[in-house]
Write a protein that holds these residues in place. Structure first.
Motif, mmCIF file in Angstrom:
data_model
loop_
_atom_site.group_PDB
_atom_site.id
_atom_site.type_symbol
_atom_site.label_atom_id
_atom_site.label_comp_id
_atom_site.label_asym_id
_atom_site.label_seq_id
_atom_site.Cartn_x
_atom_site.Cartn_y
_atom_site.Cartn_z
ATOM 1 N N SER A 1 25.415 3.693 -7.987
ATOM 2 C CA SER A 1 23.958 4.474 -8.165
ATOM 3 C C SER A 1 23.936 5.743 -7.275
ATOM 4 C CB SER A 1 22.901 3.531 -8.220
ATOM 5 O OG SER A 1 22.923 2.770 -9.165
ATOM 6 N N THR A 2 24.012 5.407 -5.993
ATOM 7 C CA THR A 2 24.082 6.325 -4.846
ATOM 8 C C THR A 2 25.206 7.656 -5.180
ATOM 9 O OG1 THR A 2 23.720 4.794 -3.281
ATOM 10 C CG2 THR A 2 24.554 6.840 -2.479
ATOM 11 N N ASN A 3 26.153 7.095 -5.587
ATOM 12 C CA ASN A 3 27.166 8.223 -6.042
ATOM 13 C C ASN A 3 26.737 9.196 -7.292
ATOM 14 O OD1 ASN A 3 29.866 9.195 -5.612
ATOM 15 N ND2 ASN A 3 30.389 8.331 -7.690
ATOM 16 N N ALA A 4 26.037 8.404 -8.147
ATOM 17 C CA ALA A 4 25.537 9.490 -9.291
ATOM 18 C C ALA A 4 24.410 10.154 -8.689
ATOM 19 C CB ALA A 4 25.211 8.203 -10.175
ATOM 20 N N LEU A 5 23.391 9.545 -7.736
ATOM 21 C CA LEU A 5 22.530 10.401 -7.531
ATOM 22 C C LEU A 5 22.869 11.529 -6.392
ATOM 23 C CD1 LEU A 5 19.806 7.758 -6.430
ATOM 24 C CD2 LEU A 5 19.424 9.549 -8.013
ATOM 25 N N VAL A 6 23.774 11.223 -5.955
ATOM 26 C CA VAL A 6 24.398 12.425 -5.033
ATOM 27 C C VAL A 6 24.926 13.589 -5.939
ATOM 28 C CG1 VAL A 6 26.225 13.173 -3.614
ATOM 29 C CG2 VAL A 6 25.001 11.032 -2.840
ATOM 30 N N GLY A 7 25.780 13.114 -7.129
ATOM 31 C CA GLY A 7 26.087 14.132 -8.059
ATOM 32 C C GLY A 7 25.023 14.733 -8.694
ATOM 33 N N ALA A 8 23.879 14.248 -9.058
ATOM 34 C CA ALA A 8 22.838 14.933 -9.578
ATOM 35 C C ALA A 8 22.178 15.761 -8.857
ATOM 36 C CB ALA A 8 21.947 13.724 -10.213
ATOM 37 N N LEU A 9 21.935 15.258 -7.395
ATOM 38 C CA LEU A 9 21.355 16.198 -6.517
ATOM 39 C C LEU A 9 22.152 17.576 -6.131
ATOM 40 C CD1 LEU A 9 20.032 13.273 -4.089
ATOM 41 C CD2 LEU A 9 18.633 14.897 -5.253
ATOM 42 N N ARG A 10 23.351 17.298 -6.375
ATOM 43 C CA ARG A 10 24.391 18.287 -5.914
ATOM 44 C C ARG A 10 24.207 19.440 -7.023
ATOM 45 N NH1 ARG A 10 25.092 20.787 -2.636
ATOM 46 N NH2 ARG A 10 27.062 21.513 -2.912
ATOM 47 N N ARG A 11 23.864 18.787 -8.177
ATOM 48 C CA ARG A 11 23.776 19.869 -9.649
ATOM 49 C C ARG A 11 22.668 20.610 -9.164
ATOM 50 N NH1 ARG A 11 26.344 15.543 -12.037
ATOM 51 N NH2 ARG A 11 24.440 14.690 -12.885
ATOM 52 N N ARG A 12 21.569 20.258 -8.388
ATOM 53 C CA ARG A 12 20.492 21.151 -8.237
ATOM 54 C C ARG A 12 20.701 21.703 -6.938
ATOM 55 N NH1 ARG A 12 14.961 17.415 -8.243
ATOM 56 N NH2 ARG A 12 14.967 16.756 -10.303
ATOM 57 N N ASP A 13 22.033 21.761 -6.454
ATOM 58 C CA ASP A 13 22.345 22.623 -5.373
ATOM 59 C C ASP A 13 21.734 22.249 -4.081
ATOM 60 O OD1 ASP A 13 24.300 24.351 -4.618
ATOM 61 O OD2 ASP A 13 22.766 26.063 -4.638
ATOM 62 N N LEU A 14 21.470 20.857 -3.795
ATOM 63 C CA LEU A 14 20.640 20.315 -2.731
ATOM 64 C C LEU A 14 21.825 19.893 -1.895
ATOM 65 C CD1 LEU A 14 17.795 18.638 -4.075
ATOM 66 C CD2 LEU A 14 17.658 20.663 -2.532
ATOM 67 N N ARG A 15 21.777 19.857 -0.555
ATOM 68 C CA ARG A 15 22.712 19.214 0.456
ATOM 69 C C ARG A 15 22.054 17.935 0.635
ATOM 70 N NH1 ARG A 15 23.338 21.837 5.789
ATOM 71 N NH2 ARG A 15 25.362 20.938 5.622
ATOM 72 N N VAL A 16 23.018 17.055 0.595
ATOM 73 C CA VAL A 16 22.656 15.597 0.674
ATOM 74 C C VAL A 16 23.352 14.833 1.822
ATOM 75 C CG1 VAL A 16 22.637 13.365 -0.667
ATOM 76 C CG2 VAL A 16 22.662 15.694 -1.641
ATOM 77 N N GLY A 17 22.469 14.209 2.512
ATOM 78 C CA GLY A 17 23.173 13.062 3.481
ATOM 79 C C GLY A 17 22.973 11.690 3.111
ATOM 80 N N VAL A 18 23.980 10.817 3.281
ATOM 81 C CA VAL A 18 23.913 9.528 2.731
ATOM 82 C C VAL A 18 24.221 8.518 3.902
ATOM 83 C CG1 VAL A 18 24.912 7.652 1.407
ATOM 84 C CG2 VAL A 18 24.810 10.171 0.514
ATOM 85 N N LEU A 19 23.184 7.719 4.152
ATOM 86 C CA LEU A 19 23.363 6.796 5.314
ATOM 87 C C LEU A 19 23.393 5.203 4.692
ATOM 88 C CD1 LEU A 19 20.664 7.949 7.967
ATOM 89 C CD2 LEU A 19 23.396 8.189 7.994
ATOM 90 N N ALA A 20 24.657 4.671 4.662
ATOM 91 C CA ALA A 20 24.873 3.250 3.969
ATOM 92 C C ALA A 20 24.714 2.234 5.181
ATOM 93 C CB ALA A 20 26.139 3.082 3.273
ATOM 94 N N VAL A 21 23.377 1.606 5.162
ATOM 95 C CA VAL A 21 23.282 0.663 6.387
ATOM 96 C C VAL A 21 23.757 -0.642 5.758
ATOM 97 C CG1 VAL A 21 21.591 -0.326 7.742
ATOM 98 C CG2 VAL A 21 21.239 2.206 7.017
ATOM 99 N N ASP A 22 24.501 -1.243 6.678
ATOM 100 C CA ASP A 22 24.977 -2.482 6.333
ATOM 101 C C ASP A 22 24.553 -3.596 7.384
ATOM 102 O OD1 ASP A 22 26.441 -4.829 5.809
ATOM 103 O OD2 ASP A 22 28.551 -3.686 5.815
ATOM 104 N N PRO A 23 23.477 -4.364 6.983
ATOM 105 C CA PRO A 23 22.979 -5.101 7.766
ATOM 106 C C PRO A 23 23.967 -6.490 8.206
ATOM 107 C CG PRO A 23 22.021 -5.695 5.824
ATOM 108 C CD PRO A 23 22.993 -4.571 5.701
ATOM 109 N N SER A 24 24.809 -6.638 7.675
ATOM 110 C CA SER A 24 25.860 -7.842 7.597
ATOM 111 C C SER A 24 27.078 -7.447 8.788
ATOM 112 C CB SER A 24 26.135 -8.336 6.526
ATOM 113 O OG SER A 24 27.135 -7.492 5.791
ATOM 114 N N SER A 25 27.264 -5.979 8.770
ATOM 115 C CA SER A 25 28.363 -5.766 9.461
ATOM 116 C C SER A 25 27.988 -5.108 10.950
ATOM 117 C CB SER A 25 28.888 -4.674 8.822
ATOM 118 O OG SER A 25 29.962 -4.058 9.697
ATOM 119 N N PRO A 26 28.716 -5.513 12.019
ATOM 120 C CA PRO A 26 28.844 -5.113 13.269
ATOM 121 C C PRO A 26 29.793 -3.810 13.340
ATOM 122 C CG PRO A 26 30.096 -6.690 13.347
ATOM 123 C CD PRO A 26 29.802 -6.547 11.928
ATOM 124 N N PHE A 27 30.523 -3.591 12.239
ATOM 125 C CA PHE A 27 31.169 -2.124 12.417
ATOM 126 C C PHE A 27 30.482 -0.882 11.811
ATOM 127 C CE2 PHE A 27 33.806 -5.922 11.044
ATOM 128 C CZ PHE A 27 34.427 -6.126 12.558
#
Lengths: 296, 296
Positions: free
Chosen positions: A39-65
């Motif tokens: 869904s994130t991937n699809a949303l980024v695609g849709a936002l790019r079609r609107r010519d918006l610059r997009v930052g994505v932060l994938a927060v992983d609460p289970s990972s120390p990496f």
């Protein structure tokens, strides 16, 4: 610097201050398996079609990496990796000082200052994390999928409290309509969405085929317009900044105590508790008193 | 009083201080679906056969509801509900001040003071929760089940870091031996369990039929003996008490800031951030300075 809690971040934060508040922050959460990455991937695609610059932060609460080394990221990045107007980064929140509450807002500030017009913050909706995401976002999307548990589960997951937009993904599967109906029923029962409150819309998508994703953007637009019209956007952001200040202050106190732990003050207090001579509340008080005395 | 963070708890904590440190605290965690409730139930049965009084704290990091009203509890309680030497209680940790880090240690202290010889703390192993459980327990059990995800998943879930005893539950199912072998492989690869460190044993159970549960108790016994012999028990408990003091101190600071938020100090700072005139670090510093000045 954000990820390491680098001391120089303070200086950067001060330099970023005048550039704050331009990005629109969208939170995206849901149980494992509902299709968050897709869904994130699809949303980024849709936002790019609107010519918006997009930052994505994938927060992983289970990972120390941190840093995007894990599998999920690489899959996500493939489609948008070569696009200079998309920035994707994993943030680990486990075991970090303050977790989501300190690191993520600063990462958002950096992307905001760098001119990303939309910042998507994605996290798995378990435990505390989805509440924290909702407290960071201007608009929070809760993803569901058909057959992912009953009403009790949903109530436990707290989704009624945090969603501004519901997305039922994998809507081509059996049970999608049931999920939508259940959701409508719960929203009705909750009864909390009267006149002057925002009533979260329910959008159906098949993110893997990018179906319905423009409807999700429209729902975000509608929520944003409502927030701006009612003054809710400023209120939300003020509450967010207040929480941010509070989280940094608490982290600072924690770090001062940590410095004292390097000494023997805290261990000595802990030993007296083990020996049954002190209780933890009295110990905490004496530690704070000492720490305040030292400041002045 | 623990659940509400009642102010009178300080007095109770002081009265409990001389009675601390008698209970042995066992943490039990694992992903959803591995059979945590069933295993807890079986462990309680086995401990009762040893004539030990048992307290059970079921920590639900996804729920804002306390008090054992949820389904899982009622199922668990059925078998031991009429036993005066078993005390079972759900604790919600979501949205609470300090979460697990403040409420659960105090609940353990109360059960300890009330003469429960073993306190089982059970929580779902997602996100931060299982790390916190491990930091509370003398011995931490990580439950797995056949076919519950691969090596990456396990590493992400952080189980290598927290387990003192591994239990592969549902060992009558296909794939149990593979899970045991994978686990052995990971422990070997981690290479961290040399000479002077505890090497976590792997125990197979079918908790639903109480099979292997005595082996789990033996593994706990062995770990406890090792901790006592090496002085590790005192070290662990000292670190635990230190963290407890720290968590209470941080919660206290948070509450002082909260009091200020009732005023306008925090909101005013937040507004200046929104207007791009201040950064959150400087805001946090000025808040702490003000708060320290007021103390003295």
């Amino acid at each position: 610097m954000v990820e390491d809690g680098h001391p120089g971040l303070r200086e950067v934060a001060a330099a970023l201050a005048p550039h704050a508040g331009r990005a629109y922050v969208v939170g995206l959460t849901g149980a494992p398996g509902v299709g968050k990455s897709t869904s994130t991937n699809a949303l980024v695609g849709a936002l790019r079609r609107r010519d918006l610059r997009v930052g994505v932060l994938a927060v992983d609460p289970s990972s120390p990496f941190s840093g995007g080394a894990l599998l999920g990221d690489r899959i996500r990045m493939e489609e948008h990796a070569t696009d200079p107007d998309v920035f994707i980064r994993s943030i680990a929140s486990r075991g970090q000082l303050g977790g989501l509450s300190v690191g993520t807002p600063q990462a958002i500030r950096v992307l905001d200052g760098a001119g990303y017009e939309v910042v998507l913050v994605e996290t798995v909706g378990v435990g505390q994390a989805e509440i924290e995401i909702a407290s960071l976002a201007d608009t929070t999307i809760v993803l569901l999928a058909p057959g992912m548990g009953d009403g009790i589960q949903a109530a436990k997951a707290g989704i009624l409290e945090v969603a501004d937009v519901y997305v039922v993904n994998k809507a081509d599967r059996d049970g999608a309509d049931t999920t939508v109906r259940d959701l409508q029923g719960m929203l009705g029962l909750a009864g909390a969405y009267s006149d002057d409150r925002w009533r979260p819309p329910i959008v159906k998508t098949v993110a893997a085929r990018a179906e319905g994703v423009d409807d999700v953007l429209s729902a975000i637009d509608a929520h944003r317009a409502w927030l701006e019209q009612t003054g809710g956007l400023r209120d939300r952001r003020r509450a967010r900044a207040a929480r941010e200040i509070e989280a940094i202050a608490v982290a600072e106190v924690r770090s001062r105590i940590g410095d004292r732990r390097g000494g023997t003050a805290l261990d000595a207090l802990a030993d007296r508790i083990l020996d049954g001579k002190l209780d933890p509340y009295t110990a905490a008080e004496s530690l704070l008193d000492e720490s305040a005395r030292e400041l002045h």
